[in-house]
Motif scaffolding. Structure first.
Motif, PDB file in Angstrom:
ATOM      1  N   TRP A 129       0.802  -1.231   0.000  1.00  0.00           N
ATOM      2  CA  TRP A 129       0.000   0.000   0.000  1.00  0.00           C
ATOM      3  C   TRP A 129       0.836   1.284   0.000  1.00  0.00           C
ATOM      4  O   TRP A 129       0.625   2.136  -0.864  1.00  0.00           O
ATOM      5  CB  TRP A 129      -0.965   0.000   1.193  1.00  0.00           C
ATOM      6  N   ASP A 133       0.797   4.085  -2.921  1.00  0.00           N
ATOM      7  CA  ASP A 133       0.323   5.455  -2.693  1.00  0.00           C
ATOM      8  C   ASP A 133       1.442   6.476  -2.852  1.00  0.00           C
ATOM      9  O   ASP A 133       1.187   7.648  -3.122  1.00  0.00           O
ATOM     10  CB  ASP A 133      -0.299   5.568  -1.297  1.00  0.00           C
ATOM     11  N   TYR A 157      -6.744  12.548  -0.763  1.00  0.00           N
ATOM     12  CA  TYR A 157      -6.871  11.104  -0.935  1.00  0.00           C
ATOM     13  C   TYR A 157      -5.906  10.368  -0.010  1.00  0.00           C
ATOM     14  O   TYR A 157      -6.272   9.379   0.635  1.00  0.00           O
ATOM     15  CB  TYR A 157      -6.594  10.734  -2.401  1.00  0.00           C
ATOM     16  N   ARG A 183      -6.424   7.524   2.916  1.00  0.00           N
ATOM     17  CA  ARG A 183      -5.709   6.250   2.920  1.00  0.00           C
ATOM     18  C   ARG A 183      -5.018   6.016   4.266  1.00  0.00           C
ATOM     19  O   ARG A 183      -4.935   4.879   4.726  1.00  0.00           O
ATOM     20  CB  ARG A 183      -4.665   6.227   1.803  1.00  0.00           C
ATOM     21  N   GLU A 237      -7.119   4.291   6.564  1.00  0.00           N
ATOM     22  CA  GLU A 237      -7.161   2.847   6.282  1.00  0.00           C
ATOM     23  C   GLU A 237      -5.921   2.141   6.814  1.00  0.00           C
ATOM     24  O   GLU A 237      -6.003   1.011   7.290  1.00  0.00           O
ATOM     25  CB  GLU A 237      -7.279   2.612   4.776  1.00  0.00           C
ATOM     26  N   LYS A 243      -6.445   1.411  10.382  1.00  0.00           N
ATOM     27  CA  LYS A 243      -7.328   0.275  10.642  1.00  0.00           C
ATOM     28  C   LYS A 243      -6.612  -1.046  10.416  1.00  0.00           C
ATOM     29  O   LYS A 243      -6.753  -1.992  11.178  1.00  0.00           O
ATOM     30  CB  LYS A 243      -8.551   0.347   9.711  1.00  0.00           C
TER      31      LYS A 243
END
Lengths: 372, 159
Positions: free
Chosen positions: A138, A142, A186, A190, A193, A196
């Motif tokens: 990720w 990103d 954005y 992210r 996320e 989490k």
């Protein structure tokens, strides 16, 4: 990853094991850690740097100030513009010129983008060494969003050579403002996320909380810098304490955490990404009009200058001596990782060997930057 | 484990599933090179384009080059820069410092070659405009090898 160096009885009579982590890069970076263990507990750790030493400080003396720019960026190519900024500020101080306000904003814009990409790169390595493959994929994915923005602004994805004496090389391109706002928003979504899936993940918190403790006093005594220092509760940031470029006009917080463990150091970086996103939006909205470059001579006047900036891994300072020629007489270049070498041993000692990757990578030690 | 803890654990597992499933529909970050190619915007610092009519052969580009990859070579009565892309770091200080605006950045970035001498770009080769975006893949600009069996639109064979 490791090789046994020796196994001998210690002074207390118990058997200890000395192992060597590195220097082949698979957990240590391009350096070696000599770790002595009693059972599973690390009782001695000594870093053995120098495997990627390239003698850049000598190279700087042999090239003129413009030719030095690509070499200055090489020690940390993912954080190139911050190192370059420190150097250019030292050169400008000696030359007695100052970049126009628009250039100062553009420099800050690129510095903040570099800070984000550097922290995301760190996060992906940190994730993969904790066995979390998602956190490897990720952040690297990103990171592309910001790297694309850098490419739009400077024409190059990583080594930008963007900041030059007298200003910057290119103006803000068309459509950059909207794109920067969109992408940073954005990225902030992210990051929630990431929280989490990774930072609130019980497996991660169990491995990171309370691991690799560094107390506030010890961090100050050993001269730690950057997120490694701020993770121990010291709110020292060169951008606030000795403002440079456009930072005095920008509104941002210094991200600190009190605990001083691996988790705190990691979260200090994640908070910094959020602050950098806010800073990028502020910069593109506040940026003044006017020229972005001023004529500057290719000469280093006689004298001495010292400049420091907050790079992604902490304070980066440049001490420059000029003798009137076009090359520096001496250029001392100290980076954040070099200063953070002092905290490697205290962070590792007393912990389990299984906790070594967590504690070690939470420092974000970049051997190339430290060896130079 | 408490009831509350169990519920949270189940919820956390579903968060992971949800997140993974959602990424099935996420745009891919990677490209299937060489079939798909990265489209870079104008302003990207790729290989150089030399305007032979503007170049005076003054040699400022060779002087400012940090990697010393530029040699000034004679062509008849005039002198032009020749690039060795094995050393070039694409900083484009040569483009910035050219007083005659004879150098330009192009979006062409895949300059890989099989041999070292193919990385030396003569002034004539540098003067060729870059390939268009819709061109089919060739391994390098004009390499008669490998994937370059696919003819490039508008390409002329090198003599």
């Amino acid at each position: 990853m490791t090789s046994v160096v020796s196994s001998e009885p210690s002074e207390s009579g118990s058997q200890t094991l000395t192992i060597s982590v590195g220097p082949q890069h698979s957990g240590s970076g391009h350096m070696r850690l000599i770790i002595e263990m009693d059972g599973d507990i690390i009782i001695r750790a000594s870093p053995d740097p120098g495997y990627v030493h390239r003698g850049t400080e000598k190279i700087y003396e042999l090239r003129n100030i413009i030719k030095n720019i690509p070499v200055i960026e090489r020690p940390a190519i993912i954080d190139a513009s911050n190192l370059n900024h420190a150097y250019i500020r030292a050169v400008e101080e000696l030359q007695g010129i100052e970049a126009p306000p628009r250039a100062q904003y553009l420099r800050c814009l690129l510095n903040e983008m570099n800070r984000i990409t550097s922290h995301l790169y760190w996060l992906s390595i940190f994730g993969v060494f904790l066995g979390h493959t998602t956190m490897f994929m990720w952040p690297l994915g990103d990171r592309e969003l910001i790297v694309d923005l850098q490419e739009k602004l400077t024409g190059a994805r990583i080594t930008h050579s963007y900041i030059v004496p007298g200003g910057v090389r290119r103006d803000l391109p068309q459509g950059m403002k909207e794109e920067a706002i969109k992408r940073t928003q954005y990225l902030e979504k992210r990051l929630e996320e990431y929280d989490k899936i990774f930072f609130e993940n019980p497996i991660f918190t169990a491995r990171a909380k309370g691991v690799g403790k560094l107390s506030r006093d010890e961090a100050v005594k050993l001269g730690a810098v950057g997120p490694a220092l701020r993770g121990s509760g010291v709110d020292y940031d060169v951008r606030k304490d000795e403002p440079y470029a456009a930072y005095p006009e920008l509104d941002f917080n210094v991200c600190t955490r009190q605990e001083g463990d691996s988790y705190a150091r990691s979260m200090a970086r994640i908070d910094e990404i959020r602050e950098s996103c806010k800073l990028i939006r502020q910069i593109v909205q506040k940026i003044p009009s006017g020229p972005f470059r001023r004529k500057a001579p290719i000469v280093v006047p006689r004298g001495e200058s010292y400049s420091r900036v907050e790079s992604a891994r902490g304070e980066c300072s440049v001490y420059l001596i000029g003798d009137g020629g076009d090359k520096p007489y001496r250029l001392r270049f100290i980076t954040g990782s070099y200063r953070n070498m002092a905290i490697i041993a205290p962070v590792l000692i007393g912990g389990h060997m299984a906790d070594m990757p967590t504690a070690w990578w939470s420092i974000d030690y970049w051997p190339v930057e430290a060896d130079r | 484990m408490t009831v509350k803890g169990s519920i949270k654990a189940v919820a956390d597992i579903w968060t992971a599933y949800y997140s993974g499933l959602r990424h099935l529909f996420h745009r891919s970050y990677t490209l299937r090179f060489p079939e798909q190619r990265l489209v870079v915007e104008k302003g990207y610092r790729g290989r150089h384009l030399l305007h032979l009519d503007r170049c005076t052969g003054c040699g400022i580009c060779a002087w400012i080059c940090p990697e010393k990859c530029i040699t000034i070579v004679p062509r008849g009565e005039r002198w032009y820069p020749q690039y060795f892309y094995g050393r070039c770091c694409f900083c484009h200080f040569c483009t910035d410092y050219c007083p005659e605006y004879a150098l330009e950045e192009t979006v062409e970035f895949d300059l890989a070659e099989y041999t070292r001498d193919r990385l030396v770009w003569s002034p004539e080769r540098l003067a060729r405009p870059p390939a268009g975006k819709n061109d089919k893949y060739v391994f390098s600009v004009e390499t008669p090898r490998g994937a370059s069996n696919i003819p490039r639109v508008g390409a002329k064979p090198e003599k």
